[in-house]
Design an enzyme around this catalytic site. Structure first.
Site, mmCIF file in Angstrom:
data_model
loop_
_atom_site.group_PDB
_atom_site.id
_atom_site.type_symbol
_atom_site.label_atom_id
_atom_site.label_comp_id
_atom_site.label_asym_id
_atom_site.label_seq_id
_atom_site.Cartn_x
_atom_site.Cartn_y
_atom_site.Cartn_z
ATOM 1 N N GLY A 45 0.792 -1.226 0.000
ATOM 2 C CA GLY A 45 0.000 0.000 0.000
ATOM 3 C C GLY A 45 0.821 1.271 0.000
ATOM 4 N N VAL A 262 -2.660 18.789 2.724
ATOM 5 C CA VAL A 262 -3.642 19.306 3.679
ATOM 6 C C VAL A 262 -4.365 18.200 4.439
ATOM 7 C CG1 VAL A 262 -4.004 21.489 2.480
ATOM 8 C CG2 VAL A 262 -5.350 19.489 1.816
ATOM 9 N N GLY A 263 -3.783 17.017 4.439
ATOM 10 C CA GLY A 263 -4.381 15.936 5.202
ATOM 11 C C GLY A 263 -4.744 14.744 4.343
ATOM 12 N N ASP A 304 -6.538 3.644 8.620
ATOM 13 C CA ASP A 304 -6.937 5.008 8.280
ATOM 14 C C ASP A 304 -8.418 5.131 7.967
ATOM 15 O OD1 ASP A 304 -4.271 5.562 8.527
ATOM 16 O OD2 ASP A 304 -3.976 6.295 6.483
ATOM 17 N N HIS A 430 24.880 3.770 28.789
ATOM 18 C CA HIS A 430 25.624 5.025 28.640
ATOM 19 C C HIS A 430 26.758 4.811 27.634
ATOM 20 C CE1 HIS A 430 27.658 8.750 29.846
ATOM 21 N NE2 HIS A 430 28.787 8.040 29.892
#
Length: 454
Positions: A45, A262-263, A304, A430
């Site tokens: 996809g 825009v989305g 979605d 670390h």
């Protein structure tokens, strides 16, 4: 194309071969179901072929170029560093092709029938495909995803006005680019092309990343400004004349390319949902319950197409859950948190919420006090942890290089109901960026080692 001999009826039919769909299909096969998946384009996809993977591939390439150009401070001199856009394009396409073939192999290995074409529900128990194939199913999963939202007056022509998918498939580096939209897609696109030398303008209705913590956004803005990106805040695009974008403040932007970002809009048209009991909400998303079932109980939906957050990893998790529900397992989609990452510079990663209220406290540790960040000259960043009166972690925000890898610790902490003391008492290796998470937790107890609050 059909990979095998399709039976007249399958236990599970999956409409859409994106990350949610193929995961649902594979999980279904693992549970012993006969499975067929219908995909109109490429397996994997949008995520594998047009969005997530391509964008992060290009971001990595642009980051390498930027690091090379700025390496003199480390004593490394490189002259004439440049990108060959054709080679870059071939690499980007090769990555997607390799992943697509990998998905196809997995489907074949699990004996999943892969059918190429457009799927349409003929009824609540039958699917018809544009290639003439039709078959019945016991359960189905709608996993058709989304597509770039359109903007009136700025129709995609594939040349001057393009969507984010096309912007990630260029085999050249544009001189100028105007991006309409100010979400994470616009920010990632803008920064990657600016690092390659493109002059970038971003048109923002309010401001970039307006839904994110502004402490984090301020650091991204600082970097964008250093890259020469111009953000047009508080304006709207009103018209397009040739290559010129006219804005509501009477200014204009002339650009080689105009990218509309825009989305996203759910992909539900042409699926024959009117022939089922599946219902859509007022925004066009498929309505589902906690069991991911639609109003047609043998048809589920994921990703979605069912709404925010519209993120691939949410679809992947829902694909697993949907297949298990279809197999008869008593499970639900009950995850507490869906982490999100903006692959900007620095990266922003968040799980839960770091908003401070009367019941929630927030502790913060700056990367300017972190050994690894100082060594790598990546001091712009911080870690915030939000926790309640009992010390239970409610949200974590990480602004840092490699924040994408660090946020999983936060998601796990929230899912498990861990406390801030659990994080503080966990040994972190670390020197790493992840130490900042531990230091932020320790700061909540007034005992940060490498930072003095006074």
């Amino acid at each position: 194309m059909v990979m095998g001999s399709l039976p007249e009826r399958v236990d599970l039919a999956v409409v859409g071969g994106g990350v949610g769909g193929y995961v649902a299909a594979i999980r279904g096969a693992e549970l012993g179901m006969s499975v067929a998946i219908v995909e109109k384009e490429k397996m994997g996809g949008h995520c594998l072929n047009y969005a997530c993977i391509p964008s992060k591939t290009l971001i990595h390439i642009s980051d390498i170029l930027e690091e090379i150009k700025g390496s003199a401070k480390f004593g490394i001199s490189v002259e004439g560093a440049r990108i060959d856009p054709k080679i870059m394009y071939n690499w980007r396409m090769g990555v997607s092709e390799k992943l697509e073939k990998g998905v196809e192999f997995l489907c074949k290995a699990h004996k999943i029938e892969v059918i190429k074409g457009n799927a349409s529900f003929a009824s609540s128990t039958q699917i018809q495909v544009s290639n003439g194939v039709s078959f019945d199913f016991k359960n189905a999963v709608i996993a058709t995803g989304s597509e770039p939202a359109k903007l009136g007056g700025f129709d995609f022509d594939g040349k001057t006005v393009i969507d984010y998918k096309k912007a990630l498939m260029l085999d050249y580096i544009p001189h100028t680019m105007a991006i309409i939209g100010a979400g994470y897609v616009a920010v990632e696109l803008g920064m990657l092309y600016a690092k390659m030398g493109t002059k970038v303008d971003i048109v923002a209705r309010s401001d970039i990343l307006s839904r994110f913590d502004q402490d984090a956004v301020a650091l991204v803005k600082k970097r964008m400004e250093a890259l020469g990106i111009k953000i047009h805040r508080g304006v709207l695009p009103t018209a397009l004349e040739g290559n010129t974008v006219k804005l509501s403040d009477n200014s204009e932007i002339e650009s080689e390319l105009i990218v509309v970002a825009v989305g996203l809009s759910p992909f539900t048209y042409g699926l024959g949902l009117e022939n089922t009991k599946v219902k859509l909400d007022e925004k066009g998303f498929v309505k589902v319950g906690a069991d991911l079932r639609t109003d047609d109980t043998n048809i589920l939906a994921i990703g979605d197409v069912i709404g925010e957050p519209m993120l691939a990893h949410k679809a992947i998790r829902q694909g697993v859950v949907a297949a298990e529900i279809a197999s008869g397992q008593a499970t639900r989609y009950e995850n507490k948190v869906v982490p999100a990452v903006v692959f900007s510079t620095p990266e922003i990663a968040i799980a839960g919420s770091v908003a401070q209220t009367k019941d929630v406290k927030v502790t913060k540790f700056p990367l300017s006090a972190l050994g690894r960040a100082i060594a790598l000259d990546t001091e712009d960043g911080f870690v915030k942890i939000a926790y309640d009166e009992e010390g239970v972690v409610k949200g974590v925000e990480i602004v840092s290089q490699d924040a994408n890898a660090m946020i999983s610790e936060a998601a796990l902490a929230i899912e498990m109901g861990a406390t801030i003391e659990d994080i503080a008492d966990t040994i972190h290796p670390h020197p790493t960026y992840s130490e900042a998470v531990q230091e932020a937790a320790e700061a909540a107890f007034g005992k940060p080692v490498h930072f003095f609050y006074g």
